[in-house]
Write a protein that holds these residues in place. Structure first.
Motif, PDB file in Angstrom:
ATOM      1  N   ILE A 240       0.867  -1.176   0.000  1.00  0.00           N
ATOM      2  CA  ILE A 240       0.000   0.000   0.000  1.00  0.00           C
ATOM      3  C   ILE A 240       0.903   1.224   0.000  1.00  0.00           C
ATOM      4  O   ILE A 240       1.885   1.284   0.735  1.00  0.00           O
ATOM      5  CB  ILE A 240      -0.884   0.045   1.258  1.00  0.00           C
ATOM      6  CG1 ILE A 240      -1.726  -1.215   1.398  1.00  0.00           C
ATOM      7  CG2 ILE A 240      -1.770   1.292   1.242  1.00  0.00           C
ATOM      8  CD1 ILE A 240      -2.409  -1.320   2.755  1.00  0.00           C
ATOM      9  N   SER A 241       0.580   2.217  -0.806  1.00  0.00           N
ATOM     10  CA  SER A 241       1.308   3.477  -0.780  1.00  0.00           C
ATOM     11  C   SER A 241       0.402   4.558  -0.212  1.00  0.00           C
ATOM     12  O   SER A 241      -0.704   4.771  -0.713  1.00  0.00           O
ATOM     13  CB  SER A 241       1.787   3.864  -2.178  1.00  0.00           C
ATOM     14  OG  SER A 241       2.791   2.976  -2.628  1.00  0.00           O
ATOM     15  N   LEU A 242       0.875   5.226   0.839  1.00  0.00           N
ATOM     16  CA  LEU A 242       0.104   6.258   1.516  1.00  0.00           C
ATOM     17  C   LEU A 242       0.877   7.571   1.438  1.00  0.00           C
ATOM     18  O   LEU A 242       1.988   7.676   1.956  1.00  0.00           O
ATOM     19  CB  LEU A 242      -0.148   5.866   2.980  1.00  0.00           C
ATOM     20  CG  LEU A 242      -1.138   6.698   3.794  1.00  0.00           C
ATOM     21  CD1 LEU A 242      -1.651   5.894   4.989  1.00  0.00           C
ATOM     22  CD2 LEU A 242      -0.533   8.005   4.304  1.00  0.00           C
ATOM     23  N   GLY A 243       0.295   8.578   0.775  1.00  0.00           N
ATOM     24  CA  GLY A 243       0.948   9.871   0.654  1.00  0.00           C
ATOM     25  C   GLY A 243       0.619  10.760   1.839  1.00  0.00           C
ATOM     26  O   GLY A 243      -0.463  10.676   2.422  1.00  0.00           O
ATOM     27  N   TYR A 244       1.571  11.622   2.205  1.00  0.00           N
ATOM     28  CA  TYR A 244       1.349  12.559   3.302  1.00  0.00           C
ATOM     29  C   TYR A 244       2.140  13.832   3.037  1.00  0.00           C
ATOM     30  O   TYR A 244       2.950  13.907   2.094  1.00  0.00           O
ATOM     31  CB  TYR A 244       1.744  11.937   4.642  1.00  0.00           C
ATOM     32  CG  TYR A 244       3.247  11.788   4.839  1.00  0.00           C
ATOM     33  CD1 TYR A 244       3.971  12.729   5.571  1.00  0.00           C
ATOM     34  CD2 TYR A 244       3.943  10.713   4.285  1.00  0.00           C
ATOM     35  CE1 TYR A 244       5.345  12.599   5.754  1.00  0.00           C
ATOM     36  CE2 TYR A 244       5.314  10.576   4.463  1.00  0.00           C
ATOM     37  CZ  TYR A 244       6.004  11.527   5.200  1.00  0.00           C
ATOM     38  OH  TYR A 244       7.368  11.407   5.370  1.00  0.00           O
ATOM     39  N   LEU A 245       1.939  14.846   3.883  1.00  0.00           N
ATOM     40  CA  LEU A 245       2.578  16.142   3.706  1.00  0.00           C
ATOM     41  C   LEU A 245       3.526  16.445   4.869  1.00  0.00           C
ATOM     42  O   LEU A 245       3.313  15.965   5.987  1.00  0.00           O
ATOM     43  CB  LEU A 245       1.526  17.241   3.602  1.00  0.00           C
ATOM     44  CG  LEU A 245       0.542  17.100   2.442  1.00  0.00           C
ATOM     45  CD1 LEU A 245      -0.534  18.179   2.524  1.00  0.00           C
ATOM     46  CD2 LEU A 245       1.271  17.178   1.106  1.00  0.00           C
ATOM     47  N   PRO A 246       4.564  17.268   4.644  1.00  0.00           N
ATOM     48  CA  PRO A 246       5.523  17.600   5.703  1.00  0.00           C
ATOM     49  C   PRO A 246       4.984  18.683   6.634  1.00  0.00           C
ATOM     50  O   PRO A 246       5.440  19.830   6.626  1.00  0.00           O
ATOM     51  CB  PRO A 246       6.746  18.088   4.915  1.00  0.00           C
ATOM     52  CG  PRO A 246       6.166  18.700   3.683  1.00  0.00           C
ATOM     53  CD  PRO A 246       4.965  17.851   3.338  1.00  0.00           C
ATOM     54  N   SER A 247       4.012  18.327   7.440  1.00  0.00           N
ATOM     55  CA  SER A 247       3.364  19.283   8.339  1.00  0.00           C
ATOM     56  C   SER A 247       2.980  18.573   9.624  1.00  0.00           C
ATOM     57  O   SER A 247       2.684  17.369   9.619  1.00  0.00           O
ATOM     58  CB  SER A 247       2.109  19.858   7.671  1.00  0.00           C
ATOM     59  OG  SER A 247       1.291  20.522   8.610  1.00  0.00           O
ATOM     60  N   ASP A 248       2.945  19.328  10.736  1.00  0.00           N
ATOM     61  CA  ASP A 248       2.514  18.717  11.986  1.00  0.00           C
ATOM     62  C   ASP A 248       1.012  18.461  12.003  1.00  0.00           C
ATOM     63  O   ASP A 248       0.497  17.855  12.932  1.00  0.00           O
ATOM     64  CB  ASP A 248       2.940  19.544  13.193  1.00  0.00           C
ATOM     65  CG  ASP A 248       2.410  20.970  13.173  1.00  0.00           C
ATOM     66  OD1 ASP A 248       1.779  21.376  12.178  1.00  0.00           O
ATOM     67  OD2 ASP A 248       2.647  21.697  14.152  1.00  0.00           O
TER      68      ASP A 248
ATOM     69  N   VAL B 258      -1.634  -6.551  12.537  1.00  0.00           N
ATOM     70  CA  VAL B 258      -2.884  -6.639  13.278  1.00  0.00           C
ATOM     71  C   VAL B 258      -2.927  -7.975  14.010  1.00  0.00           C
ATOM     72  O   VAL B 258      -2.810  -9.036  13.386  1.00  0.00           O
ATOM     73  CB  VAL B 258      -4.110  -6.504  12.356  1.00  0.00           C
ATOM     74  CG1 VAL B 258      -5.397  -6.515  13.183  1.00  0.00           C
ATOM     75  CG2 VAL B 258      -4.034  -5.223  11.524  1.00  0.00           C
ATOM     76  N   ASN B 259      -3.034  -7.900  15.323  1.00  0.00           N
ATOM     77  CA  ASN B 259      -3.083  -9.097  16.167  1.00  0.00           C
ATOM     78  C   ASN B 259      -1.918 -10.038  15.882  1.00  0.00           C
ATOM     79  O   ASN B 259      -2.083 -11.259  15.795  1.00  0.00           O
ATOM     80  CB  ASN B 259      -4.422  -9.814  15.980  1.00  0.00           C
ATOM     81  CG  ASN B 259      -5.599  -8.942  16.381  1.00  0.00           C
ATOM     82  OD1 ASN B 259      -5.536  -8.227  17.379  1.00  0.00           O
ATOM     83  ND2 ASN B 259      -6.664  -8.973  15.591  1.00  0.00           N
ATOM     84  N   GLY B 260      -0.729  -9.454  15.717  1.00  0.00           N
ATOM     85  CA  GLY B 260       0.481 -10.233  15.506  1.00  0.00           C
ATOM     86  C   GLY B 260       0.710 -10.695  14.085  1.00  0.00           C
ATOM     87  O   GLY B 260       1.743 -11.307  13.789  1.00  0.00           O
ATOM     88  N   VAL B 261      -0.212 -10.406  13.191  1.00  0.00           N
ATOM     89  CA  VAL B 261      -0.103 -10.829  11.793  1.00  0.00           C
ATOM     90  C   VAL B 261       0.314  -9.642  10.929  1.00  0.00           C
ATOM     91  O   VAL B 261      -0.315  -8.578  10.979  1.00  0.00           O
ATOM     92  CB  VAL B 261      -1.440 -11.398  11.273  1.00  0.00           C
ATOM     93  CG1 VAL B 261      -1.326 -11.769   9.794  1.00  0.00           C
ATOM     94  CG2 VAL B 261      -1.870 -12.592  12.108  1.00  0.00           C
ATOM     95  N   THR B 262       1.379  -9.812  10.137  1.00  0.00           N
ATOM     96  CA  THR B 262       1.785  -8.770   9.199  1.00  0.00           C
ATOM     97  C   THR B 262       0.844  -8.807   8.006  1.00  0.00           C
ATOM     98  O   THR B 262       0.884  -9.726   7.191  1.00  0.00           O
ATOM     99  CB  THR B 262       3.237  -8.969   8.743  1.00  0.00           C
ATOM    100  OG1 THR B 262       4.096  -8.926   9.884  1.00  0.00           O
ATOM    101  CG2 THR B 262       3.648  -7.874   7.770  1.00  0.00           C
ATOM    102  N   VAL B 263       0.029  -7.786   7.906  1.00  0.00           N
ATOM    103  CA  VAL B 263      -1.039  -7.746   6.906  1.00  0.00           C
ATOM    104  C   VAL B 263      -0.575  -7.133   5.588  1.00  0.00           C
ATOM    105  O   VAL B 263      -0.946  -7.607   4.512  1.00  0.00           O
ATOM    106  CB  VAL B 263      -2.252  -6.959   7.452  1.00  0.00           C
ATOM    107  CG1 VAL B 263      -3.296  -6.743   6.372  1.00  0.00           C
ATOM    108  CG2 VAL B 263      -2.850  -7.688   8.645  1.00  0.00           C
ATOM    109  N   ALA B 264       0.236  -6.064   5.680  1.00  0.00           N
ATOM    110  CA  ALA B 264       0.620  -5.367   4.451  1.00  0.00           C
ATOM    111  C   ALA B 264       1.868  -4.526   4.662  1.00  0.00           C
ATOM    112  O   ALA B 264       2.146  -4.056   5.771  1.00  0.00           O
ATOM    113  CB  ALA B 264      -0.518  -4.480   3.963  1.00  0.00           C
ATOM    114  N   GLU B 265       2.605  -4.361   3.588  1.00  0.00           N
ATOM    115  CA  GLU B 265       3.702  -3.397   3.562  1.00  0.00           C
ATOM    116  C   GLU B 265       3.110  -2.040   3.181  1.00  0.00           C
ATOM    117  O   GLU B 265       2.330  -1.941   2.226  1.00  0.00           O
ATOM    118  CB  GLU B 265       4.743  -3.812   2.520  1.00  0.00           C
ATOM    119  CG  GLU B 265       5.856  -2.806   2.306  1.00  0.00           C
ATOM    120  CD  GLU B 265       6.798  -3.204   1.188  1.00  0.00           C
ATOM    121  OE1 GLU B 265       7.191  -2.320   0.400  1.00  0.00           O
ATOM    122  OE2 GLU B 265       7.122  -4.413   1.086  1.00  0.00           O
ATOM    123  N   VAL B 266       3.466  -1.004   3.942  1.00  0.00           N
ATOM    124  CA  VAL B 266       2.935   0.331   3.699  1.00  0.00           C
ATOM    125  C   VAL B 266       4.088   1.274   3.372  1.00  0.00           C
ATOM    126  O   VAL B 266       4.979   1.489   4.195  1.00  0.00           O
ATOM    127  CB  VAL B 266       2.156   0.860   4.919  1.00  0.00           C
ATOM    128  CG1 VAL B 266       1.600   2.256   4.624  1.00  0.00           C
ATOM    129  CG2 VAL B 266       1.031  -0.094   5.295  1.00  0.00           C
TER     130      VAL B 266
END
Length: 406
Positions: free
Chosen positions: A240-248, A288-296
């Protein structure tokens, strides 16, 4: 919002479109009958504002955090008003700002993952509100490597700035009536000036809400948080690719990653960084609950509009950015939905510390005095059409001040 107020906002939006970086043809404003003075607005990069203020090139600026706190912590500026308190009273309460958006196909194909991510951000928002000092430390390290911030001759601690900034931002994931109304009114204004040309142009208010929002992931995440049990999604085969901004304003994301052990131990969900680095993280695992669900993959964007472009090409599937660029993208046919707000408010208006100003009324008095002396006040603002630009212009107009761009 009454008709007079809406008409005024429409007039201002004709001068400055809501979505940062998009410009319309200017429409001459009608001077108020009771003119209190004149203010010039200079558009400039936000990072330059503290230096411009400290060197006397501008008398103040309107901007988002943490630049407001840069001015106050350094001693070069005084806060006249935070965005939600600008006149007319009550106009900007809980006003729209940042939200989590996602591609529609991603939501449909990975509903349980979207629900789990929603639950994590609900929990992260709670953490930010309960732990502002730790959040400030994490944000300063993520955004600035914990180093001092330098603006010309002004050098201050990034930790001190973020400690001052974080409490002024309203971190919430609830789609409150006020938040929804804020979006409704901006859409109406954009329609009235003919800016919307796509799917939202001729749609009713109800149809627009259907096209903009999908709160099902939030509701599912909220239910899991309230029940104290996060459902484990099926493992994904693609990152999964999640975009974000350089802001608090994005502090809940930073907290979710850096305090992954806390969230894992307390709630059974975490974004565990692949690398134990002191600053920003580029790749994390959703567990989630000890299971690696996805690479982000965490993709740092230059602005909301560029992130929406990445969403349109499926280069990223989710984005932590402002609602205005998301609205524009949806109008143009980008198949995304706004899932829930991540914060509201979080901007402010600052003047030089040497100015004889303590609040909005004393600022207007000062504007009148300076105008009478032939030395009109000049303030800096972000790109023409940003929410901050619209807010300060409307507040000035409401107070009988003529605005000129310089």
């Amino acid at each position: 919002m009454n008709a007079k107020l809406l008409a005024s906002i429409v007039a201002l939006l004709a001068l400055a479109l809501l979505v940062a970086g998009c410009v319309s043809e200017e429409v001459p404003a009608t001077p108020p009958e009771d003119v209190q003075g004149e203010v010039g607005i200079m558009y400039t990069a936000v990072g330059q504002m503290p230096m411009l203020l400290s060197t006397g090139q501008v008398d103040g600026f309107m901007v988002w955090q943490p630049l407001v706190s840069v001015a106050t912590v350094s001693g070069i500026g005084t806060v006249v008003s935070y965005s939600q308190d600008l006149p007319p009273a009550g106009t900007w309460n809980d006003h729209t700002c940042c939200a989590l958006s996602a591609r529609e196909d991603f939501i449909a194909e990975n509903t349980d993952v979207a629900n789990a991510i929603a639950a994590l951000f609900i929990l992260a928002g709670d953490y930010v509100r309960d732990n502002p000092e730790r959040t400030a430390e994490i944000s300063a390290n993520w955004l600035y490597g914990g180093a001092d911030m330098t603006f010309g001759d002004v050098t201050i601690s990034s930790h001190d700035v973020l400690k001052d900034s974080i409490p002024t931002i309203r971190f919430t994931t609830a789609h409150s009536p006020e938040w929804l109304k804020s979006n409704d009114e901006f859409i109406l204004a954009l329609k009235d000036i003919g800016y919307l040309t796509g799917t939202l142009k001729d749609a009713s208010n109800e149809e627009i809400r259907d096209m903009l929002f999908d709160f099902t992931s939030y509701e599912a995440g909220r239910a899991m948080v309230d029940a104290g049990e996060i459902m484990t999604p099926a493992k994904l085969t693609e990152p999964i690719s999640l975009g974000y901004l350089p802001s608090d304003h994005d502090a809940p994301l930073f907290v979710a990653v850096k305090e992954w052990r806390y969230f894992n131990d307390e709630f059974g969900i975490a974004l565990k960084p692949r690398a134990d680095v002191p600053g920003k993280v580029e790749v994390a695992d959703l567990i989630v609950n000890g299971v690696t669900v996805a690479e982000v993959k965490l993709v740092l964007g230059e602005g909301g509009a560029p992130l929406m472009t990445l969403m349109s090409t499926d280069a990223i599937q989710m984005a932590y950015a402002g609602t205005p660029p998301a609205i524009t993208a949806i109008d143009k046919g980008t198949p995304i939905k706004i899932l829930f707000p991540t914060q509201t408010e979080g901007s402010g208006f600052v003047v030089a510390a040497s100015a004889p100003v303590t609040d909005w009324d004393s600022f207007i008095t000062w504007v009148g005095k300076r105008s009478a002396e032939g030395k009109p006040v000049t303030i800096a603002a972000p790109a023409r059409g940003s929410i901050q630009d619209v807010q300060i212009k409307y507040a000035l107009q409401d107070s009988g001040v003529v605005v000129k761009e310089v």
